[in-house]
Design a protein around this motif. Structure first.
Motif, PDB file in Angstrom:
ATOM      1  N   GLN A 416     -81.310   7.900-117.181  1.00 45.69           N
ATOM      2  CA  GLN A 416     -81.122   7.025-118.347  1.00 45.69           C
ATOM      3  C   GLN A 416     -81.739   5.646-118.157  1.00 45.69           C
ATOM      4  N   ARG A 417     -82.186   5.357-116.919  1.00 48.72           N
ATOM      5  CA  ARG A 417     -82.801   4.064-116.578  1.00 48.72           C
ATOM      6  C   ARG A 417     -81.864   2.896-116.925  1.00 48.72           C
ATOM      7  N   THR A 418     -80.600   3.069-116.547  1.00 50.00           N
ATOM      8  CA  THR A 418     -79.599   2.029-116.763  1.00 50.00           C
ATOM      9  C   THR A 418     -79.203   1.426-115.429  1.00 50.00           C
ATOM     10  N   PRO A 419     -78.786   0.171-115.402  1.00 46.15           N
ATOM     11  CA  PRO A 419     -78.340  -0.432-114.137  1.00 46.15           C
ATOM     12  C   PRO A 419     -77.209   0.384-113.518  1.00 46.15           C
ATOM     13  N   LEU A 420     -77.212   0.441-112.209  1.00 42.29           N
ATOM     14  CA  LEU A 420     -76.223   1.230-111.472  1.00 42.29           C
ATOM     15  C   LEU A 420     -75.169   0.297-110.890  1.00 42.29           C
ATOM     16  N   ARG A 421     -73.907   0.661-111.119  1.00 42.35           N
ATOM     17  CA  ARG A 421     -72.813  -0.012-110.434  1.00 42.35           C
ATOM     18  C   ARG A 421     -71.750   1.027-110.154  1.00 42.35           C
ATOM     19  N   THR A 422     -71.507   1.307-108.900  1.00 42.58           N
ATOM     20  CA  THR A 422     -70.561   2.349-108.538  1.00 42.58           C
ATOM     21  C   THR A 422     -69.892   2.015-107.211  1.00 42.58           C
ATOM     22  N   GLN A 423     -68.773   2.664-106.964  1.00 47.58           N
ATOM     23  CA  GLN A 423     -68.028   2.514-105.708  1.00 47.58           C
ATOM     24  C   GLN A 423     -67.780   3.903-105.132  1.00 47.58           C
ATOM     25  N   TYR A 424     -67.953   4.031-103.833  1.00 46.61           N
ATOM     26  CA  TYR A 424     -67.668   5.310-103.183  1.00 46.61           C
ATOM     27  C   TYR A 424     -67.417   5.071-101.702  1.00 46.61           C
ATOM     28  N   ARG A 425     -66.985   6.136-101.019  1.00 46.78           N
ATOM     29  CA  ARG A 425     -66.665   6.037 -99.598  1.00 46.78           C
ATOM     30  C   ARG A 425     -67.853   6.496 -98.752  1.00 46.78           C
ATOM     31  N   ILE A 426     -67.950   5.915 -97.558  1.00 43.17           N
ATOM     32  CA  ILE A 426     -68.948   6.352 -96.582  1.00 43.17           C
ATOM     33  C   ILE A 426     -68.259   6.497 -95.234  1.00 43.17           C
ATOM     34  N   GLN A 427     -68.907   7.259 -94.335  1.00 41.19           N
ATOM     35  CA  GLN A 427     -68.468   7.369 -92.948  1.00 41.19           C
ATOM     36  C   GLN A 427     -69.495   6.679 -92.069  1.00 41.19           C
ATOM     37  N   ARG A 428     -69.052   5.628 -91.383  1.00 39.03           N
ATOM     38  CA  ARG A 428     -69.981   4.915 -90.506  1.00 39.03           C
ATOM     39  C   ARG A 428     -70.570   5.881 -89.480  1.00 39.03           C
ATOM     40  N   MET A 429     -71.835   5.678 -89.197  1.00 43.53           N
ATOM     41  CA  MET A 429     -72.525   6.596 -88.289  1.00 43.53           C
ATOM     42  C   MET A 429     -72.140   6.395 -86.832  1.00 43.53           C
ATOM     43  N   ASP A 430     -71.627   5.201 -86.483  1.00 40.04           N
ATOM     44  CA  ASP A 430     -71.324   4.945 -85.078  1.00 40.04           C
ATOM     45  C   ASP A 430     -69.926   5.417 -84.685  1.00 40.04           C
ATOM     46  N   ASN A 431     -68.919   5.246 -85.552  1.00 43.18           N
ATOM     47  CA  ASN A 431     -67.558   5.620 -85.179  1.00 43.18           C
ATOM     48  C   ASN A 431     -66.871   6.514 -86.201  1.00 43.18           C
ATOM     49  N   GLN A 432     -67.594   6.979 -87.228  1.00 41.64           N
ATOM     50  CA  GLN A 432     -67.072   7.879 -88.260  1.00 41.64           C
ATOM     51  C   GLN A 432     -65.900   7.278 -89.055  1.00 41.64           C
ATOM     52  N   ALA A 433     -65.767   5.962 -89.034  1.00 45.17           N
ATOM     53  CA  ALA A 433     -64.698   5.310 -89.785  1.00 45.17           C
ATOM     54  C   ALA A 433     -65.006   5.352 -91.278  1.00 45.17           C
ATOM     55  N   LEU A 434     -63.993   5.642 -92.090  1.00 40.96           N
ATOM     56  CA  LEU A 434     -64.156   5.674 -93.544  1.00 40.96           C
ATOM     57  C   LEU A 434     -64.134   4.244 -94.091  1.00 40.96           C
ATOM     58  N   ARG A 435     -65.133   3.909 -94.893  1.00 43.55           N
ATOM     59  CA  ARG A 435     -65.214   2.588 -95.507  1.00 43.55           C
ATOM     60  C   ARG A 435     -65.553   2.754 -96.990  1.00 43.55           C
ATOM     61  N   TRP A 436     -65.080   1.788 -97.801  1.00 42.50           N
ATOM     62  CA  TRP A 436     -65.418   1.748 -99.230  1.00 42.50           C
ATOM     63  C   TRP A 436     -66.583   0.781 -99.435  1.00 42.50           C
TER      64      TRP A 436
END
Length: 671
Positions: A416-436
């Motif tokens: 749609q070529r619209t600005p993106l704004r979103t929130q999601y979780r990731i797992q850090r690559m060094d210690n696998q800690a969940l972060r938002w």
């Protein structure tokens, strides 16, 4: 003789430099003047904001005080309209030793004191003598102000109020409400209601919507040359409550308020500090509410913030002037060198700002399917500072259960070529800690091929914000549950019952189903308390509450503590016969607890009396017990449930207690 060409060139450069410097100084002075004007304007705006805050807080606290006082009058009017109580009081005052009347009046006074949360309740005769309290006989006479209020109440047949004051009669400041009692048109006595203002009024003055160290609100009244503070002064360690007007600074907001000033005031308070204050009169009382805050605290953050905000443009202007001067006076290579230095400094500032805010930036190339990451973005993902992150590596950093949703969000935004704004979780690559994380993105479009070629944006670690939001949600949920739960019995309280009655009343009207209510009273509970003590009495109430709640287990049924030793059970979709059966199960369950009750005239164990009623809520008038009501008058119509169940409970007690009586049967007996 003409000047040499070199000298003419030098002179023209000299005059040109002076003119340029003068123009620059004038421009700089104009900008500085504009900044000063802007600062003063913003400071004045802040002052108005603080004044509005003071006005709002003062208004809300005054309104809260008026609401509290109005509630006292409503409670008193309810008692004044109780003709049965007035008749009992008249009979008792004629024969003070009547045991049955004594217990009935004491029980009514005790229930009223507990429900309305009064500190003391006294039964008086028409001459102001004290005769009876919820806990036994008493003696004495009303203090002079209350005696005058009693005479006015009996003469005009109205509830009278003696404003909060201090007196040797009590060791605390109190508010008095005199409720006149009449038998017919003849005055028979009165009830004296006493409220300790420390517990239920002071707290209303201590609430401030913003965290302020020096903010306080106090009630004052004038008595000749004296000024008396009803509520304690927050910063007065000596506990002083009476001040001499002649000894107070003339610019003290309290002195100004006593002289008739209202609204926002400026001056010095009892500590000698400069303050901003809001003074307003409390309607229908001699009290004046003064809410104030130290000027230093009110403007401290604003002044620092404004100075920092204005220092940046000033610094930039000075830097610009320096660059212009360098351009005129120095060679091109010097100017280039300065610009490079400035660029490096700005980059360091940008990097520092990103670290402070946990914000990184990235660019995603759709052709190469890889991310170019800043150092802060690398740190958020917990990866080495290579600056490059492939699409597969990025997808592996997203939890499996979230990956498809996140991909869909990015794909839809690109389509749609619209600005993106979103929130999601990731797992850090060094210690696998969940972060938002929160991602903002914009898209670069190749005009010739009309396609999205690159996405650029920022990524911010918002884990702490998410945790705070979750903690706040949990706190609000726990608080909502707590205010609807009786703290001692751990079953719903009167507030939860009232809300549930309204909900089920509407549902019964829609579904055309009956609605039943049980009113339950523990037999001779005062005697149980007196014999076994309050600790055992509390345990008795907890066991009775548990037995009642266990019997009200159907969906929609609610068992609640109505007040004191009284309980209520709301039974949706239940007719008269079914309500009788449920009440009998509860009575048997309480009796089966086999809690010893040596002072009971009914049985050797704890028993209950239960009154039941059943109503069919409808929108149009119907005969018999059906109640006609409209949706907007449901609370008043639903009150019929409580009145009928209470009447049935009264009959159960009159017939010997430890029994179940339905409201229909009480009507039949009356006829």
């Amino acid at each position: 003789m003409p000047l040499p060409p070199a000298f003419s060139w030098y002179q023209s450069r000299l005059w040109g430099g002076r003119v340029l410097a003068l123009v620059g100084l004038l421009a700089l002075g104009g900008v500085l003047w504009g900044l000063v004007q802007a600062y003063q304007s913003r400071e004045e705006h802040t002052r108005h904001q603080i004044e509005r805050e003071l006005h709002t807080v003062n208004y809300l606290q005054t309104q809260s005080l008026l609401d509290w006082r109005e509630q006292r009058l409503i409670d008193a009017s309810t008692l004044a309209d109780d003709s049965m109580f007035a008749q009992s009081a008249s009979q008792w005052l004629q024969v003070p030793g009547a045991t049955v009347l004594t217990l009935r009046i004491q029980e009514r006074l005790r229930i009223f004191q507990e429900r309305a949360k009064y500190t003391a309740v006294y039964l008086l005769d028409a001459q102001g003598r004290l005769w009876l309290t919820p806990h036994g006989d008493t003696n004495g006479r009303l203090p002079a102000p209350e005696m005058q209020a009693l005479q006015e109440a009996l003469a005009q047949a109205i509830v009278t109020v003696v404003e909060p004051r201090r007196d040797d009669f009590f060791a605390f400041p109190f508010l008095s409400v005199i409720v006149p009692l009449f038998e017919g048109t003849e005055p028979v006595g009165a009830v004296w209601l006493v409220s300790d203002v420390r517990t239920n009024l002071y707290t209303k003055l201590q609430t401030w919507p913003t965290p302020r160290e020096t903010a306080e609100s106090t009630l004052f009244s004038r008595h000749g040359d004296e000024v008396r503070a009803l509520s304690p002064l927050r910063h007065d360690t000596n506990g002083k409550s009476v001040f001499q007007l002649s000894q107070m600074p003339p610019d003290d907001p309290v002195v100004q308020a006593m002289a008739g000033a209202r609204g926002v005031l400026y001056g010095h308070d009892y500590r000698g500090r400069a303050v901003m204050a809001m003074a307003s009169a409390v309607p229908d009382s001699p009290w004046i509410m003064v809410s104030k805050i130290d000027v230093a605290e009110a403007f401290a953050d604003t002044q620092l913030r404004e100075i920092l905000a204005l220092s940046l443009p000033v610094s930039l202007l000075l830097l610009l002037a320096g660059l212009v001067f360098a351009y005129v006076q120095r060679r091109a290579w010097r100017r280039e060198r300065e610009l490079k230095t400035q660029l490096q400094r700005n980059m360091r500032w940008l990097e520092g700002a990103q670290k402070a805010a946990s914000v990184g930036y990235f660019a995603f190339d759709l052709d190469q399917k890889q991310f170019l990451m800043s150092s802060m973005a690398n740190e958020i993902f917990g990866m080495s500072h290579t600056g490059v992150l492939s699409l597969q590596e990025w997808m592996s950093a997203i939890p499996e259960e979230d990956c498809q949703r996140v991909l869909t969000i990015h794909r839809d935004a690109m389509a749609q070529r619209t600005p993106l704004r979103t929130q999601y979780r990731i797992q850090r690559m060094d210690n696998q800690a969940l972060r938002w994380v929160e991602v903002w993105g914009e898209y670069e479009v190749e005009v010739e091929q009309d396609r999205v070629a690159r996405m650029i944006g920022t990524i911010q670690d918002i884990t702490e914000r998410k945790q705070s939001e979750q903690e706040l949600t949990n706190y609000r949920t726990a608080l909502e549950e707590k205010v609807r739960l009786d703290p001692m019995t751990q079953i719903p309280n009167r507030r939860a019952l009232d809300e549930h009655v309204v909900l089920e009343w509407h549902r019964a009207m829609r579904n055309h189903t009956p609605l039943s209510l049980l009113m339950i009273d523990v037999d001779h509970f005062k005697a149980y308390n007196d014999h076994y003590g309050h600790v055992a009495g509390d345990e008795c109430l907890r066991q009775v509450a548990a037995a009642i709640a266990a019997c009200a287990s159907r969906a929609g049924e609610l068992a609640a503590r109505y007040g004191g030793e009284e309980f209520s059970v709301l039974l949706p979709d239940t007719d008269v016969e079914q309500a009788q059966q449920s009440a009998e199960r509860i009575r048997a369950a309480v009796e089966a607890l086999a809690m010893e009750h040596a002072d009971s005239s009914v049985a050797g164990c704890v028993t209950v009396s239960i009154g039941t009623t059943s109503i069919q809520p409808v929108f149009t008038p119907t005969p018999a017990l059906d109640v006609c009501t409209e949706p907007d008058t449901v609370p008043q119509a639903a009150q019929t449930l409580f009145e009928q169940a209470d009447a049935a409970l009264y009959q159960a007690k009159q017939q010997g207690r430890n029994r179940v009586v339905a409201y229909a049967s009480t009507v039949a007996q009356a006829d």
